[in-house]
Scaffold this motif. Structure first.
Motif, PDB file in Angstrom:
ATOM      1  N   ILE A 130       4.682  -2.295  -9.558  1.00 41.62           N
ATOM      2  CA  ILE A 130       5.303  -1.032  -9.942  1.00 41.62           C
ATOM      3  C   ILE A 130       6.807  -1.057  -9.755  1.00 41.62           C
ATOM      4  O   ILE A 130       7.554  -0.418 -10.486  1.00 41.62           O
ATOM      5  CB  ILE A 130       4.734   0.102  -9.070  1.00 41.62           C
ATOM      6  N   ARG A 188       8.344  -4.070  -1.486  1.00 43.79           N
ATOM      7  CA  ARG A 188       8.462  -3.215  -2.656  1.00 43.79           C
ATOM      8  C   ARG A 188       9.876  -2.693  -2.786  1.00 43.79           C
ATOM      9  O   ARG A 188      10.431  -2.610  -3.873  1.00 43.79           O
ATOM     10  CB  ARG A 188       7.471  -2.074  -2.532  1.00 43.79           C
ATOM     11  N   ASN A 201       0.275   9.145  -5.589  1.00 43.70           N
ATOM     12  CA  ASN A 201       1.243   9.410  -4.533  1.00 43.70           C
ATOM     13  C   ASN A 201       2.602   9.659  -5.163  1.00 43.70           C
ATOM     14  O   ASN A 201       3.426   8.752  -5.256  1.00 43.70           O
ATOM     15  CB  ASN A 201       1.302   8.197  -3.585  1.00 43.70           C
ATOM     16  N   ILE A 215       2.382   3.478   0.913  1.00 39.16           N
ATOM     17  CA  ILE A 215       1.595   2.519   0.145  1.00 39.16           C
ATOM     18  C   ILE A 215       0.620   3.280  -0.744  1.00 39.16           C
ATOM     19  O   ILE A 215       0.077   4.303  -0.358  1.00 39.16           O
ATOM     20  CB  ILE A 215       0.788   1.607   1.100  1.00 39.16           C
ATOM     21  N   PHE A 216       0.403   2.772  -1.945  1.00 39.25           N
ATOM     22  CA  PHE A 216      -0.640   3.348  -2.801  1.00 39.25           C
ATOM     23  C   PHE A 216      -1.973   2.768  -2.345  1.00 39.25           C
ATOM     24  O   PHE A 216      -2.286   1.608  -2.595  1.00 39.25           O
ATOM     25  CB  PHE A 216      -0.375   3.005  -4.266  1.00 39.25           C
ATOM     26  N   ARG A 229      -0.956   5.909 -12.857  1.00 35.29           N
ATOM     27  CA  ARG A 229      -1.901   5.949 -11.741  1.00 35.29           C
ATOM     28  C   ARG A 229      -1.158   6.152 -10.430  1.00 35.29           C
ATOM     29  O   ARG A 229      -1.573   6.901  -9.569  1.00 35.29           O
ATOM     30  CB  ARG A 229      -2.693   4.649 -11.694  1.00 35.29           C
ATOM     31  N   ALA A 230      -0.023   5.460 -10.297  1.00 37.34           N
ATOM     32  CA  ALA A 230       0.764   5.614  -9.083  1.00 37.34           C
ATOM     33  C   ALA A 230       1.280   7.031  -8.943  1.00 37.34           C
ATOM     34  O   ALA A 230       1.207   7.630  -7.864  1.00 37.34           O
ATOM     35  CB  ALA A 230       1.934   4.624  -9.099  1.00 37.34           C
ATOM     36  N   ALA A 266       5.903   7.143  -5.697  1.00 37.81           N
ATOM     37  CA  ALA A 266       6.199   6.718  -7.056  1.00 37.81           C
ATOM     38  C   ALA A 266       7.663   6.981  -7.382  1.00 37.81           C
ATOM     39  O   ALA A 266       8.345   6.164  -7.996  1.00 37.81           O
ATOM     40  CB  ALA A 266       5.285   7.437  -8.039  1.00 37.81           C
ATOM     41  N   ALA A 310       2.047   2.933 -13.802  1.00 35.05           N
ATOM     42  CA  ALA A 310       2.963   3.962 -13.333  1.00 35.05           C
ATOM     43  C   ALA A 310       2.269   5.324 -13.280  1.00 35.05           C
ATOM     44  O   ALA A 310       2.465   6.106 -12.357  1.00 35.05           O
ATOM     45  CB  ALA A 310       4.193   4.021 -14.236  1.00 35.05           C
ATOM     46  N   LEU A 328      -4.403   1.265  -5.036  1.00 26.40           N
ATOM     47  CA  LEU A 328      -3.929   0.215  -5.922  1.00 26.40           C
ATOM     48  C   LEU A 328      -3.941  -1.093  -5.145  1.00 26.40           C
ATOM     49  O   LEU A 328      -3.805  -1.093  -3.927  1.00 26.40           O
ATOM     50  CB  LEU A 328      -2.502   0.519  -6.390  1.00 26.40           C
TER      51      LEU A 328
END
Lengths: 340, 230, 292
Positions: free
Chosen positions: B100, B143, C172, B88-89, C167-168, C176, C165, B92
């Motif tokens: 995403i 996701r 991580n 998990i981010f 930032r992701a 991503a 995208a 975010l």
């Protein structure tokens, strides 16, 4: 499942690698011995100027060793070691010129002064990590030359002009000129300091430092007083670099604030990485790199000296991302495999 | 066969983890990959997903060898990994974590996914790290679904979760199975896995020990006692 | 009192420079999780390119735009050629790579355009802002552009797919990739953007400090300081930090007797270190919580 016998007092020995039938530890002694022989012979086979340069390279190596103890083995990122180098240098200069004390005493004095400074700086720095610590040490590196120049302490430090030192002669009427004697003095000091550093790293204290670097939470869970060790390491690291600074002052016979700018801190850092982080022998490579490569770059092209230096650095990082020590480990590994 | 892992050898540095491992996942099948800690289950998943390329062997997805293909391309081909660590981010928001992964061609679109995981719908504005373990697991599965996979790789979905939550997660997986999604399921909780799966593979220190229909393994007392702990 | 106000405004004016630089620094930190020590030199080099374009007769705003595009491309190239090969190397090696870049850019600029000081035009004209003797037109323009960039970046990162995208990818990379994001290119994009922002910063700063290869060295330091004070994870904080550093530096120089010109930098840095000791992640930064 079988039960092992009662635990014996003897530690279980890890298998020792070997190259060409000779075990690695023996190889290490061979290399050290060879290095010492070369060091001993140098003052008698080369010109004074080269002796002076090699002396400086060794001094930088000691300074980098100090930085290595802090950044390499203990994981505290310092971009400010030029400050400790400067403090050590000025301690020596002030003692020799303003107080007329014999140069040999300046080394222990610089050691103590820098240890205290380093420890005191290390205390507030405990709260800072990574890039924030780098910035704080960077601030120190910028501040020190400015403090040295300032009118408040000009009386002692000689302000912008600095202090000129008289280069000492060989003692006891030995048949050595000034450069040769200083070289010998530096080599002897270096041997003492390197042996101490090697012992420190291998000891329980050394392992504690490395544990703190790799996993501070686990280290403290194992009963290591992380704060105390970190501050002490700062002190010891400053001590080493300070002694190097004192030696440097004596060798160059001059100190001035502009000799100890941030560029020096950067150079020491670069030397650390090029030699190999957390490698004691690597610091010698680092020291020689710091001294000689900028000269080589200038040789290549006066106008683009900086660019050539940068390109050399990049090539080194590409080819040896773990520094000279990493390359050494790679080669050793390959040589060991061939024997099998 | 949607997936054929063919005699794969994988290493972490000099550590030899997988030794000539082979397994298959059929279309719309759920296959369980069982074994103790350190057996190499996660490594197998990572190989398939492209995170740890195998040194030897082939991984055929819909007939095409994808060993060594980079992870983002594997993802775009229709394989989705729900990692053991959930991935998990943390900083975010829940919504951003989902956004995403959205793809127009995916069979599962955002609204449908949110219907399926109502808890996530309630927590859309929360940051990833503010979600509970169970919610994070749901988020990770959600996701993966948004990327529109034909093959879903689930690595220890029940790990670290309270029994009630595990039950919910398993219901979700059962639901996906009913929708004919092919799945490769890694689970230390063999009981759970064998309940869901059609086929199972049991590995030990990177090697295949036994394989067969899930019911067969479940009924084999020897295997249960030696390897599955019950 | 009037002296105080004047000094605060003067501080805000120089602070604008630092804020601009701090924004570029934080940008790249968000994109690649590193502080780029060569950021200042990249900005300086971009400004020289702009200067050269103007010398060749290209009108200011066209040169401005071209420079941004060229800088963006250069940033992408640097990431792909210099940084990608050492991606797995330890972080200290990365720092050395940045130092190498710094040396190359600084030396090349001196070689190509020599070391003499050049003047660089301001697009905002000379004279005072709103006729008052508080802020020059250029300073006001600089502050305005910095705030505009900040807003644009905020919108980009929060409300576009690519921003998300990026930032992701920075937060991580592995996750991503599993989501189908091409992390390598996100990094390259981040560098390109940071280079472009740096170019804008350089072109705004040059009219004030005059264009020469060493112009950015101390400014980068102030920019770092501002970014750190504000918090490396907060672009708004970085801008605030930059302005604060400018004001603090000016006030310290005016009111603390021991501080002559040479000491201004040290005092500013000491204050920053003090802030860090109280709030180790900066004023608006997100404390880094590590799981045990």
């Amino acid at each position: 499942m079988t039960m092992h016998g009662p635990a014996t007092a003897k530690a279980v020995q890890a298998p020792v690698g070997e190259i060409g039938g000779i075990p690695l530890p023996t190889w290490r002694w061979i290399l050290i011995g060879g290095g010492l022989v070369i060091l001993a012979v140098i003052p008698f086979v080369t010109k004074n100027f080269y002796i002076f340069q090699i002396t400086l390279a060794l001094i930088y190596a000691i300074a980098i060793l100090g930085l290595n103890l802090l950044t390499g083995f203990n994981g505290q990122f310092s971009l400010g070691h030029s400050a400790f180098y400067a403090i050590g240098a000025y301690t020596a200069a002030i003692m020799m010129e303003n107080m007329g004390i014999h140069y040999a005493w300046t080394l222990p004095a610089a050691a103590i002064v820098c240890f205290v400074f380093g420890f005191l700086f290390g205390l507030p720095a405990l709260r800072l990590e990574g890039i924030y610590l780098a910035l704080a040490t960077f601030a120190l590196a910028i501040a020190i030359p400015q403090v040295l120049k300032s009118s408040v302490v000009e009386h002692w430090t000689g302000g912008v002009q600095g202090i000129v030192i008289i280069k000492p002669d060989a003692p006891f009427g030995l048949p050595l000129n000034s450069d040769q004697w200083l070289y010998l003095f530096t080599v002897l000091t270096a041997i003492v300091m390197y042996v101490c550093a090697a012992n420190l790293v291998k000891s329980r204290t050394g392992r504690a430092l490395i544990a703190i670097r790799d996993h501070p939470v686990a280290a403290s869970a194992m009963g290591i007083n992380v704060s105390l060790y970190k501050s002490l390491t700062f002190g010891v690291s400053a001590l080493y670099t300070g002694v190097a600074g004192a030696l440097g002052a004596i060798a160059i016979a001059f100190v001035a604030p502009d000799s100890f700018t941030f560029s020096l801190a950067v150079a020491l850092f670069v030397g650390l990485v090029v030699g190999g982080v957390a490698s004691i022998p690597g610091t010698i490579v680092g020291g020689f790199f710091v001294l000689f490569v900028p000269n080589i770059a200038e040789h290549f092209s006066k106008g683009l000296a900086g660019a050539v230096y940068g390109i050399i650095l990049l090539l080194i990082i590409f080819v040896m991302p773990m520094g000279a020590a990493g390359l050494g480990r790679l080669i050793t590994g390959k040589l060991m495999k061939q024997g099998r | 066969m949607i997936l054929q892992v063919d005699k794969v050898d994988a290493y972490y540095g000099i550590g030899h983890i997988l030794h000539g491992l082979s397994l298959n996942v059929g279309e719309s099948e759920v296959v369980a990959l069982l074994g103790r800690n350190g057996a190499g289950k996660t490594t197998t998943m990572r190989c398939i997903a492209g995170l740890t390329p195998p040194r030897r062997g082939e991984i055929r997805y819909k007939g095409r060898n994808i060993a060594g293909v980079s992870p983002h391309r594997v993802s775009r081909m229709g394989i989705a990994l729900v990692p053991e660590t959930r991935g998990i981010f943390s900083y975010l928001s829940c919504y951003e974590n989902l956004a995403i992964a959205r793809r127009p061609e995916s069979r599962w679109q955002l609204e449908a996914v949110l219907e399926r995981f109502p808890r996530l719908k309630e927590r859309l504005t929360h940051k990833g790290r503010e979600l509970s373990g169970g919610e994070q697991q749901m988020l990770a599965i959600a996701r993966a679904l948004l990327t529109g996979p034909e093959l879903l790789l689930l690595d220890e979905p029940s790990q670290g979760l309270a029994p009630l939550v595990v039950s919910a997660v398993m219901d979700t997986i059962r639901g996906l199975r009913a929708e004919r999604v092919s799945m490769l399921l890694v689970e230390q909780n063999a009981n759970l896995a064998l309940d869901l799966a059609d086929h199972a593979y049991l590995i030990e220190t990177g090697r295949l020990v036994t394989k067969g229909p899930a019911r067969q393994l479940r009924d084999d007392e020897n295997i249960r006692r030696s390897y599955l702990g019950y | 009192m009037e002296l105080f106000l004047h000094q605060v405004l003067a501080g805000l004016a120089t602070g604008g420079i630092y804020a601009c630089m701090a924004l570029a620094v934080v940008m790249i930190y968000q994109a690649i999780d590193h502080l780029n020590f060569a950021q200042g030199e990249m900005a300086m080099f971009s400004t020289f390119i702009a200067w050269q374009l103007i010398q060749w007769g290209i009108p200011y705003w066209l040169a401005f735009g071209l420079t941004i595009v060229i800088s963006f491309a250069a940033g992408v190239v640097i990431e792909r050629v210099v940084l990608k090969p050492i991606h797995d190397a330890p972080i200290l090696s990365h720092v050395v790579a940045f130092i190498a870049l710094l040396a190359i850019l600084n030396s090349s600029a001196g070689f190509l355009w020599d070391w003499t000081i050049k003047s660089f035009a301001s697009p905002f004209g000379s004279g005072q802002f709103l006729g008052q003797n508080l802020l020059s037109k250029h300073d006001a323009g600089m502050i305005g552009v910095t705030i505009l960039m900040l807003v644009a970046l905020y919108l980009f990162f929060r409300h576009t797919r690519i921003g998300l995208a990026m930032r992701a990818a920075a937060a991580n990379p592995e996750s991503a990739r599993l989501a189908g994001i091409r992390v390598g290119w996100m990094n390259a994009l981040g560098w390109g953007m940071a280079a472009a922002i740096g170019a804008v910063a350089g072109m705004l700063i040059a009219p004030v400090v005059f264009l020469e290869p060493n112009m950015m060295l101390s400014i980068l330091l102030y920019g770092f300081a501002g970014a750190v004070v504000g918090g490396l994870t907060s672009p708004g904080g970085a801008v605030f930090g930059g302005f604060s550093v400018g004001v603090i530096e000016n006030l310290a120089g005016t009111y603390i007797p021991v501080v002559g010109r040479e000491m201004k930098l040290s005092i500013a840095l000491c204050i920053i270190v003090a802030v860090l000791c109280v709030k180790p992640s900066g004023l608006f930064g997100r404390p880094v919580v590590t799981r045990v």
